[in-house]
Design a protein around this motif. Structure first.
Motif, PDB file in Angstrom:
ATOM      1  N   CYS A 136       0.821  -1.214   0.000  1.00 39.03           N
ATOM      2  CA  CYS A 136       0.000   0.000   0.000  1.00 39.03           C
ATOM      3  C   CYS A 136       0.855   1.266   0.000  1.00 39.03           C
ATOM      4  O   CYS A 136       0.789   2.071  -0.914  1.00 39.03           O
ATOM      5  CB  CYS A 136      -0.892  -0.083   1.239  1.00 39.03           C
TER       6      CYS A 136
ATOM      7  N   ARG B 175     -10.367  -0.402  -6.580  1.00 39.93           N
ATOM      8  CA  ARG B 175     -11.460  -0.410  -5.608  1.00 39.93           C
ATOM      9  C   ARG B 175     -12.784   0.085  -6.170  1.00 39.93           C
ATOM     10  O   ARG B 175     -12.805   0.794  -7.175  1.00 39.93           O
ATOM     11  CB  ARG B 175     -11.065   0.496  -4.445  1.00 39.93           C
TER      12      ARG B 175
ATOM     13  N   GLN C 297      -5.253   3.007   4.489  1.00 42.06           N
ATOM     14  CA  GLN C 297      -5.957   2.483   5.651  1.00 42.06           C
ATOM     15  C   GLN C 297      -6.011   3.532   6.766  1.00 42.06           C
ATOM     16  O   GLN C 297      -5.223   4.466   6.791  1.00 42.06           O
ATOM     17  CB  GLN C 297      -5.251   1.221   6.150  1.00 42.06           C
TER      18      GLN C 297
ATOM     19  N   GLN D  91      -2.354   4.710  -5.200  1.00 41.41           N
ATOM     20  CA  GLN D  91      -1.859   3.390  -5.608  1.00 41.41           C
ATOM     21  C   GLN D  91      -1.455   3.265  -7.080  1.00 41.41           C
ATOM     22  O   GLN D  91      -0.712   2.355  -7.430  1.00 41.41           O
ATOM     23  CB  GLN D  91      -2.866   2.296  -5.236  1.00 41.41           C
TER      24      GLN D  91
HETATM   25 MO    MO Z   1      -4.041   0.242   1.130  1.00 41.05          MO
END
Ligand code: MO
Ligand code: MGD
Ligand code: MGD
Ligand code: SF4
Length: 903
Positions: A145, A596, A338, A300
């Motif tokens: 990540c 995502r 996160q 990302q």
């Molecule tokens: Mo992530």
């Protein structure tokens, strides 16, 4: 099948007072006001006093109350599948780790942890592994990540510092989003940008992403860059800055090293390698170089690349060369994924870091931490990074593995191999809130952890803001806090004194004290001003930005240089274009990009419980360009079989020109629990960035062909079933589940097949059906005392029924038209959900746009409420408006769900 009711909890002890806490999903770190309802549930609202969100929440944060019931929760420890007491389980874990260490040395054990742990949990895990077990074999899902950003920051700044603040977004004149789908992944930051643009129409937005996403829809300029083309573009910018006199010579002279080498490398790079046209490149260069107040947000699309660290440095180079860093409205901004990705970096959760941004490989730093912890052992070399760690598990070098708060059997690249490695490991412990994950199912020992609403501690968001998470529901069953479980094992391994914590507050104080030592050693992460908080002060801790020392409170970094390198200068890095490691060839001609969707979180153990969040996108899909689809013979909403050198997957086809030709995109969320053939990481190659060790999750190569099933199906069911067809995907709806199916074999007897599928063998359950054997089509509804308990709609091609109508009929007295699969003429079909908060469907919105002449997102909100709560669907509402204006013939925007809602 599992139709049993979930256990419930009542919390009479908890007064119904509102608690201020933090959202457990993305790195925006929104403040939440949560109130227990007294019956085990809670209500949530945005915290208007929290600096991250000022009261806003997105769809996921708003739906938190739908995720905290006890369905699926792990309530007691398990050993080899049987329930066990805590003492037995903890003794066994300590014994097996101790045994491996005694026999094979400390490097024969490993922890794989998570950016979703609280800082206090994380600190204890890191202290146990690095200071007491004496190995650096602790790595985290942050390797998948943030690792490239961490490495890029450290190369340029000497430390892992995010220089800016969210308020820079409001002060910027240009915002560049690189490899970031902010609209879906950091929705509240996206809303802040949308609001900033409203307040300042001069604000320009550029989005650099091979795909056109919901984020691109707000951009003035969308650059559909070639996968991995970022370094070429940013090098072109650096050369342009130098050529046009846009370099800040005095800043560079005073604070920056490596300028000339970086510029030489930039001049050596062919801008065309970005895959963009000269006109597109020129427009980008002119805007960026001509706008002083520029923030470059990246995520990302930058980090998850075999050139990830170089991409980060290519971006940082341009900000350093112009001195556009650490001043209001400007700077590079790596947004964290996160909720505690940043906190995990601060506590040293990565295998190559120590706590408080101290370096494992620096002898002075090591000695300081060792003395502070009074640690018996301290590794001198970095431990195994995630991909290598699971390789070491596979080949037996790791004898005991503890996985905490992450689901690597789904989320690691080459996921089938990782799954097999975990299954084959001599001893695996998994701590999770549920036993129903692909990883937990492989554990020898399964430990029940408390979840978001039950635990206390701190998290750090993308802008270095540390906030409290506060428990408001009691721990269910025998669940314990992650820090407690770790400390209990440490005590059993002989280190009771060093892990004798009574509360998270105590851990936090120790950590803050250690950060003071880091500060003395010249590190940026210093919160020593908080080292002597009382328990009450910790309880009432307000969100604050680090650093916090006697002399400094938050703020930005690097406006005046003062970097954390030996000579206090930043380093510009010479970087060159490197394409993704796998190149398409005749056998695997397509590049697979992954990422995502708006309403699901990773492997869906929480968002998958929410009917609201499960309506937006109900199954795994593959975005394919129309020309590729035609060439491959892929029909809209058909099922594609995707293969790579590592595995295969079956995915619903979404034909869209939002992806480039030769490239496809699929989401990462589906698992063995929700769509066993949709596990995308089974296809992803385990190739990594050489500096950061971060996997290239965005550019694998695959082959694609139509699946050509014997039949397609759609089903609803009151009980949870695993249909066992070649393709199936299951999503939560109110009172039950909905499923998409595709099977390779035609049943001899449709009703018997459907009864088997639903586990409805009892003859007391009546079936009404319409079967057309010639066409291979069947519609069967099962009724119990007239109430719809399950229904299957099967056809030779993709099934055209109204999903939302059938979901709404489940559990109701069945009507005459149930087998038609759509509401009668008097009741319009709302279509697939766009607005999750108010459950407003796409057909309703399109009809209102058409019939009421709606022109703006605000007007839609006024007419239908859609988009007026969390606002996460606003980009989609805008897309529906745009498509209606362009093509009045009700041809809606090409959103993934359109593939599943057949007219
Ligand atoms: Mo992530
Ligand atoms: N709804 C939701 N939100 C989340 C999460 C979630 O699971 N669901 N997870 C959170 C976490 S942990 C993270 S890390 C963040 C991730 O947040 P993002 O990074 O914004 O999300 P992704 O969808 O992984 O990838 C972003 C984009 O990178 C693009 N991309 C692919 N290759 C390239 C390339 O070579 N160059 C460029 N410039 N772009 C490329 C993809 O097309 C994709 O649109 O989201 C956080 N927020
Ligand atoms: N192909 C592809 N793969 C990817 C990505 C991608 O973009 N593409 N993105 C990568 C990125 S950026 C990330 S961050 C990872 C995320 O991947 P994972 O970390 O594997 O995904 P999660 O579903 O968030 O897993 C968290 C687990 O912790 C459990 N849990 C929740 N709360 C607690 C708690 O308080 N304590 C404990 N002990 N357990 C808890 C949840 O039930 C769940 O099983 O995926 C990576 N994988
Ligand atoms: S943007 Fe949404 S998911 Fe992220 S922290 Fe805020 S409410 Fe939670």
């Amino acid at each position: 099948m599992d139709g049993s009711a979930a256990p419930s909890r009542t919390d009479p002890a908890v007064a119904r007072t509102t608690v201020r806490t933090t959202c457990p999903y993305c790195g925006v770190g929104c403040g939440i006001r949560a109130t227990p309802t007294g019956d085990g549930g809670l209500t949530v609202a945005g915290d208007s006093d929290h600096p991250a969100n000022l009261g806003r929440l997105c769809s996921k944060g708003s739906a938190l109350a739908e995720t905290t019931d006890l369905e699926n929760r792990l309530l007691a420890p398990r050993i080899d599948g049987r329930e066990a007491g805590w003492d037995e389980a903890l003794d066994l874990v300590a014994e097996r780790f101790r045994e491996a260490i005694d026999r094979h040395g400390p490097d024969s054990v490993a922890f794989y942890v998570s950016g979703q742990l609280l800082t206090e949990d994380y600190y204890v895990a890191n202290k146990l592994m690095k200071g007491f077990i004496g190995s650096a074999n602790i790595d985290t899902n942050s390797r998948l990540c943030m690792a490239s950003s961490v490495a890029g920051h450290r190369r340029a700044f000497g430390t892992d510092t995010v220089p800016g603040l969210y308020e820079d977004l409001e002060q910027a004149e240009l915002i560049v989003l690189v490899g970031s789908n902010l609209a879906w992944c950091h929705p509240v930051l996206f809303q802040r940008i949308a609001a900033a643009r409203k307040a300042n129409p001069a604000l320009r937005i550029i989005n650099i992403d091979p795909r056109r996403t919901a984020t691109s829809d707000i951009a003035d300029l969308h650059l559909a860059i070639a996968p991995g083309g970022d370094v070429a573009l940013w090098n072109a910018l650096l050369a342009h800055l130098a050529d046009t006199g846009a370099v800040n010579d005095s800043y560079v002279a005073a604070h920056v090293g490596g300028f000339q080498a970086a510029l030489d490398a930039a001049r050596d790079t062919d801008p065309a390698l970005s895959g963009l046209s000269p006109e597109e490149i020129a427009e980008f260069l002119a805007l960026w170089s001509g706008t002083e107040k520029v923030v470059t947000i990246y995520s990302q699309g930058v980090n998850q690349s075999s050139a990830g660290t170089d991409k980060v440095n290519a971006i940082l180079n341009c900000h350093l060369a112009t001195g556009r860093i650490g001043r209001p409205g400007m700077g590079p901004f790596s947004v964290t994924g996160q909720p505690n990705a940043m906190g995990g970096r601060e506590v040293g959760g990565l295998a190559n870091m120590l706590a408080c941004h101290l370096d494992l490989e620096n002898a002075e730093h090591r000695a300081a931490v060792r003395a502070f912890w009074d640690a018996p052992a301290m590794p001198e070399a970095p431990g195994l990074k995630a991909v290598d760690m699971f390789r070491a598990v596979a080949d037996g070098r790791i004898k005991a593995l503890w996985i905490i708060c992450t689901n690597p059997a789904v989320s690691m690249p080459d996921a089938d191999a990782v799954r097999d490695a975990i299954a084959g490991c001599a001893f695996t412990v998994v701590s999770d809130i549920t036993g129903q994950t692909d990883t937990a199912r492989l554990a020898d020992v399964l430990l029940p952890a408390t979840g978001w609403a039950e635990k206390d501690g701190t998290v750090t968001n993308s802008e270095r803001c540390i906030s409290r998470q506060r428990g408001l529901l009691s721990a269910p069953g025998q669940a314990r806090h992650d820090w407690q479980i770790l400390a209990d094992v440490a005590a059993r391994m002989g280190w009771a004194q060093a892990f004798d914590y009574a509360s998270p507050a105590e851990i936090f104080r120790e950590y803050a004290a250690l950060s003071g030592i880091a500060g003395q050693l010249g590190r940026d992460f210093d919160i020593s001003a908080k080292a002597s908080l009382t328990d009450a002060e910790y309880e009432g801790l307000e969100p604050f930005h680090w650093p916090r020392t006697a002399s400094r409170s938050g703020g930005r970094f690097f406006a005046e240089g003062d970097f954390f390198t030996g000579d206090r200068r930043a380093q510009m890095l010479p970087v060159s274009h490197r394409p993704p490691q796998s190149r398409p060839d005749a056998e695997f001609p397509f590049v697979l990009n992954t990422g995502r969707v708006r309403d699901h979180w990773h492997t869906m153990t929480r968002t998958g419980k929410s009917p609201r969040l499960s309506q937006h996108i109900g199954e795994p899909f593959l975005e394919v360009h129309p020309e590729d689809a035609a060439r491959l013979g892929l029909a809209p909403a058909s099922v594609a079989e995707v293969t790579s050198r590592h595995g295969s997957a079956l995915l619903r086809v979404l034909i869209t020109d939002r992806v480039r030709k030769g490239e496809v995109f699929a989401p990462m969320h589906w698992t063995g629990e929700t769509a066993p053939s949709g596990r995308i990481d089974a296809l992803v190659a385990p190739q990594t960035d050489p500096v950061s060790g971060q996997p290239e999750s965005k550019a694998s190569v695959v082959a694609i062909r139509p699946m050509a099933p014997a039949w397609h199906g759609f089903a609803v069911s009151l009980s949870r079933i695993a249909p066992g067809t070649a393709y199936w995907a299951r999503a939560r709806i109110r009172g039950g589940w909905r499923m998409e199916l595709a099977s390779r074999s035609l049943p001899g007897d449709w009703e018997a097949e459907a009864r088997r599928l639903f586990g409805l063998e009892s003859p007391g359950i009546e079936a009404v059906s319409m079967i057309d054997p010639a066409r291979g089509a069947a519609r069967i509804a099962f009724l119990e005392q007239g109430r719809l308990v399950a229904a299957l709609f099967a056809d030779s091609g993709p099934v055209g029924v109204s999903r939302s109508y059938l979901a709404g009929e489940l559990g109701q007295t069945a009507t005459a038209e149930i087998l038609s699969g759509r509401p009668g003429a008097e009741r319009p079909d709302p279509g697939a959900t766009v607005c999750a908060c108010f459950d407003v469907g796409v057909n309703t919105i399109l009809a209102a746009i058409r019939d009421q002449g709606l022109r703006s997102v605000e007007q839609i909100g006024f007419a239908l409420q859609a988009g007026s709560n969390c606002g996460s669907c606003k980009p989609e509402l805008q897309a529906l408006l745009d498509s209606s204006a362009a093509a009045p013939a009700t041809q809606p925007a090409d959103l993934p769900k359109r593939a599943f809602v057949l007219p």
